[in-house]
Design a protein around this motif. Structure first.
Motif, short mmCIF file in Angstrom:
data_model
loop_
_atom_site.label_atom_id
_atom_site.label_comp_id
_atom_site.label_asym_id
_atom_site.label_seq_id
_atom_site.Cartn_x
_atom_site.Cartn_y
_atom_site.Cartn_z
N PRO A 196 0.82 -1.22 0.00
CA PRO A 196 0.00 0.00 0.00
C PRO A 196 0.85 1.27 0.00
N LEU A 199 2.15 1.75 -3.57
CA LEU A 199 1.07 2.16 -4.46
C LEU A 199 0.69 3.62 -4.21
N ALA A 200 0.66 4.00 -2.93
CA ALA A 200 0.33 5.39 -2.60
C ALA A 200 1.43 6.33 -3.11
N ASN A 202 3.35 5.78 -5.69
CA ASN A 202 3.15 5.82 -7.14
C ASN A 202 2.01 6.78 -7.48
#
Lengths: 327, 228
Positions: A196, A199-200, A202
């Motif tokens: 997570p 992804l955050a 990114n």
């Protein structure tokens, strides 16, 4: 088209195959070249976390590479000269133990990345590039004037630091250490980008303002990534210094920061195995073309130009048929 | 009150003042339509609530003064935004978009994909490759994954095909009927807004000019301030 996971396995397998071949035909120099490629790849894997996932174009990552190198150089220098390292309030003995040196290199680089990140990540775009470049130059000129540790001439280390159970003077064993650390960094990178947090990070690169509306702060995400990135690059610096048994201010130079970016662009920005491909190609060109002409950088430049113009995803992008993330 | 409370809200874009006194209340589980012609301050009000632009006046949510909080803290307090223009994270897959925004709570990936089965079929697809309607569903799903207490939907059906708009409105009705979520809706479809909203607030030149139950919104008011 080939999957990225397959490319990763093939590239790492090829690197191992080259080393195995060199071992069989007794070509220790080739093993040393492979070691150099693995170390540069490790440094670029570190930078790729900041650049590829977080979109931070740092032109000062040589700071962490240099700090890792000097951490190794200074500790080993005091160990070989049997003198204490004066830290002001306390004096500590030097060491020739690689794991201890790695921990120091990781810690010092992470701390520097935290401080540099706290200041530079308040800016973005060209200002971020310029601030990181300025930090790089500050460290570079400090190292030049640091006469206690060789100043402009650098610092030679007359021994290879030790690792429990291994003879690090044997090229294949030192390569094994570097390759294992490279694989560990790649594993960490893969886990990080799928987490997570990754992804955050990114997402923060893509739409910084939007990530705040889901309760996250781009600054903190980027700062954590910058620290992890700097620490890995610092570890690579310690290994690089150990490989050459020499540290000098050039480890802090902006040209080195630029080269690390070039390695990533060639392999593929934000691609897991991209920095490894870039580093292997760079070392190969440096060795073979460098033997033919001193202007081998011209050919490297031509390759870089071709990739930027025709393959935005780098070599990995070409092989997988997918363009990389837009930084 | 525990919901959202705006009183005499003002907001500026640099030197230009855009809001001059917006009054708006949303209680828990209530659906409120924010209406008005283009350029009257609806999206600016949303930006002020989410602390994306400087604002003045009273602005509280769950008893907390939002003026004292940065944008990300407002989101953590429980205000989820589905922005105008969707703004999905294009390089991430559908699943990654949802995971990146996730906060602990009742809303999970499975619950979001149960609401929007199309997203469940495209979990590994990059957001950039989705249709406009699917991107809108993803934007709503992403906001729900933050487990908000107030969901703000700014022009959630704009530019979508009629069949997709119906899917989005069905999802909003489902949220109203099956959850205690407060919802602030901005949309051009008066008919759909009237069918789902409990109350309406109308803005005219950055001020609240009418506020009341949706059933009390007569044609004279809507013709004068909304233009339909």
């Amino acid at each position: 088209m080939i999957g990225e996971r397959s490319i990763t396995l093939v590239v790492l397998g090829l690197l191992l195959a080259v080393v195995a071949w060199a071992l069989v035909v007794d070509e220790p120099f080739t093993i040393t070249l492979a070691t150099r490629a693995a170390i540069l790849a490790l440094a670029a894997v570190g930078l790729n976390i900041a650049l590829g996932i977080g979109g931070m174009v740092s032109l000062g990552h040589a700071v962490f590479f240099g700090l890792g190198g000097y951490a190794m150089g200074i500790l080993a220098y005091h160990a070989q000269s049997f003198s204490a390292l004066d830290l002001g309030l306390v004096s500590v003995a030097g060491t020739k133990s690689m794991p201890v040196i790695w921990l120091v290199a990781l810690g010092v680089s992470a701390l520097a990345a935290l401080l540099i990140g706290l200041l530079s990540l308040r800016t973005s775009g060209v200002y971020f590039i310029m601030i990181t470049l300025a930090f790089g130059q500050m460290f570079y000129y400090f190292a030049i004037s640091w006469s206690a540790y060789g100043g402009e001439d650098g610092l030679s280390i007359y021994v290879r630091n030790g690792f429990p159970g291994l003879n690090t003077l044997v090229p294949i064993q030192f390569f094994g250490i570097c390759f294992a650390l490279l694989c560990a960094a790649l594993f960490l990178n893969a886990r990080l980008r799928a987490s997570p947090f990754g992804l955050a990070l990114n997402a923060a690169r893509q739409v910084p303002a939007r990530i705040e509306t889901v309760g996250l702060t781009p600054f903190r995400l980027k700062l954590v990534a910058f620290v992890i990135s700097g620490a890995i690059t610092g570890l690579a610096g310690a290994l690089f210094a150990d490989l050459n048994r020499f540290v000098s201010p050039t480890m802090f130079s902006w040209q080195l920061s630029g080269e690390l970016i070039v390695l990533i662009v060639i392999g593929g920005v934000g691609r897991l195995i991209g920095p490894v491909i870039g580093a292997c190609l760079f070392v190969a060109l440096e060795h073979w073309l460098g033997g033919l002409t001193e202007f081998w950088h011209v050919y490297l430049g031509a390759i870089l130009l071709g990739i930027v113009l025709f393959a935005r995803g780098g070599i990995v992008g070409l092989l997988t048929g997918r363009e990389g993330p837009h930084v | 009150m525990s919901g959202l409370h705006l009183k005499d809200l003002t907001a500026t874009y640099g030197a230009s003042q855009a809001l001059f006194g917006v009054d708006l209340d949303i209680a828990e589980g209530e659906v409120v339509a924010l209406m008005g012609r283009n350029g009257m301050g609806k999206t600016t009000t949303v930006k002020a609530i989410c602390r994306m632009i400087p604002s003045g006046g009273t602005l509280t949510f769950a008893e907390a003064d939002l003026h004292a909080l940065p944008s990300h803290r407002v989101a953590r307090l429980g205000i989820g935004l589905v922005p105008e223009g969707r703004r999905c994270f294009r390089d991430l897959t559908v699943e990654e978009n949802l995971v990146a925004a996730a906060r602990p709570g009742d809303w999970t990936r499975d619950r979001v994909t149960a609401m929007f089965p199309r997203l469940g079929e495209r979990l590994t697809q990059r957001a950039a490759s989705l249709s406009g309607g699917e991107q809108q569903m993803l934007a709503i799903g992403r906001a729900l994954m933050t487990n908000p207490r107030l969901l703000i939907l700014d022009e959630a059906t704009e530019g979508l095909a009629p069949i997709v708009r119906q899917e989005i409105w069905s999802a909003i009705r489902s949220l109203k009927d099956k959850t205690r979520l407060s919802i602030l809706l901005i949309d051009k479809s008066i008919r759909e807004l009237a069918s789902v909203s409990d109350r309406a607030v109308i803005l005219e030149r950055g001020r609240t000019v009418w506020s009341g139950a949706m059933a009390d919104l007569g044609t004279d008011i809507s013709e004068r301030y909304v233009g339909v």
